[in-house]
Design an enzyme around this catalytic site. Sequence first.
Site, PDB file in Angstrom:
ATOM      1  N   GLN A   1      96.881  91.157  48.147  1.00  0.00           N
ATOM      2  CA  GLN A   1      96.364  90.428  46.988  1.00  0.00           C
ATOM      3  C   GLN A   1      94.823  90.402  46.668  1.00  0.00           C
ATOM      4  O   GLN A   1      94.036  90.137  47.598  1.00  0.00           O
ATOM      5  CB  GLN A   1      96.920  88.963  46.772  1.00  0.00           C
ATOM      6  CG  GLN A   1      98.284  88.917  46.675  1.00  0.00           C
ATOM      7  CD  GLN A   1      98.846  89.483  45.391  1.00  0.00           C
ATOM      8  OE1 GLN A   1      98.125  89.807  44.390  1.00  0.00           O
ATOM      9  NE2 GLN A   1     100.328  89.468  45.332  1.00  0.00           N
TER      10      GLN A   1
ATOM     11  N   GLU B   1     110.403  98.371  52.386  1.00  0.00           N
ATOM     12  CA  GLU B   1     109.035  98.921  51.784  1.00  0.00           C
ATOM     13  C   GLU B   1     109.136 100.432  51.771  1.00  0.00           C
ATOM     14  O   GLU B   1     109.287 101.122  52.786  1.00  0.00           O
ATOM     15  CB  GLU B   1     107.931  98.384  52.473  1.00  0.00           C
ATOM     16  CG  GLU B   1     106.652  99.021  51.907  1.00  0.00           C
ATOM     17  CD  GLU B   1     106.275  98.784  50.651  1.00  0.00           C
ATOM     18  OE1 GLU B   1     105.951  99.828  49.936  1.00  0.00           O
ATOM     19  OE2 GLU B   1     106.601  97.768  49.850  1.00  0.00           O
TER      20      GLU B   1
ATOM     21  N   CYS C   1     103.931  91.387  38.625  1.00  0.00           N
ATOM     22  CA  CYS C   1     102.530  91.500  38.023  1.00  0.00           C
ATOM     23  C   CYS C   1     102.491  92.067  36.486  1.00  0.00           C
ATOM     24  O   CYS C   1     101.460  92.564  36.077  1.00  0.00           O
ATOM     25  CB  CYS C   1     101.550  92.362  38.984  1.00  0.00           C
ATOM     26  SG  CYS C   1     102.114  93.997  39.267  1.00  0.00           S
TER      27      CYS C   1
END
Length: 404
Positions: free
Chosen positions: A236, A290, A362
């Site tokens: 972040q 991922e 986001c």
Amino acid sequence: MTSTVYIAKNVYGGDGMGRLGDGRVVFVKGAWAGEQVKAKMVQEKKNFVKADLVEVVESSPQRIEGAPECLMPGCVYATLSYQAECEVKESQLREMLERARLIDADFPIKTFGANKQVRPLNYRNKAVYHFEKTDNSWVIGYRREPQHDIIDIKEDPLAVKEINAKLPEIRKSVLQLLTTGPHSVRRDIQRCGNVTVRWSEKTGVKWWVGQPPKDLVFREVTNLLTFEVPAGGFYQMNPQVGALLVDYVVKEYSKDPRDLIDLYCGVGVFGLSCFSKTKSPFIRSLIGVESGHEAVDFAKKNAMALGVKAEFTAGQVIRNLNKITINETTTVIVDPPRGGMERGVPEFLERSKAAKIIYVSCDPATLVRDLKVLSKSYRIDDIAWFNMFSRTARFETVITLLKK
């Protein structure tokens, strides 16, 4: 062509929206809700027009002038008060969700990052500055769209103070690389086109031209937990609001802590934070998926360092879902990139038995798209948004969904 326009509201992206005399919608950059402005038409479509602000005829009381970030590309809210920016962003999120019939008008939305304890400037721990030669001299800074020129940045109002303290030294070093030494070396540096500057409290300020050094690792701390992240890896960008975001996800998970599946897990921050911060006899397993192999390697290292037993898999989420068992006690965290979940993933989760889905997003547009699928079998239980990228158009949203 110039027209006088009343701005009714600000849409996602920051543009002020009004209507022309012929009924067409017009979007005006830098105009705020409630203002009367003169706008010059720069692009005309059949149903809408894009325009540049020429003059503010009647100003909003929330308009400010002379802000240090006014010239920064992407700082669409630079001339709007921070309080008004937060109000605008929340209204944009609410309108998108209501228009999609995902919530009613009275559904509560929590706000994080809008109080006086959060810095609206000097929050970015990473910046990528482009460079190019203009009029026989080099400029280093942010690229402006749609002109594609570069604004020379000697001080960055969005970057943390540690980066700004090193910026003159970094600029000097990059200029030396660009202008001195063997021609072949200079040519390779010039072809890279950018310099990345990154900071963490434990690692300090590091910078590189082009691709990140493979052996450079950043140690990041969020809510007293330390995570190792490769130099080119995602973390972040706003440490202060990022900590609020992680803490919120942990609290949503800990309301009913059971098996956890962390999709688009990166270096494992959400899943490992949930397991490290939550004590419950019902927790049995943590599985993360991922696509980035390097990120998964670091997720495994972070799990080992934190003493968390977890299974992390490298690969596309959609290709690994059939290998994962999701039952009635499973919580699924999804934190996809801006494009949202891969095609087929929302449909898979909608058909799953997961008790809870925590969606971290986001981009509100792709969030709404995916929620339309999930809402067939899940109801929205909680909504919170985080002003992770203040002064810019973007923000983060967390939505908790429960099985109907």
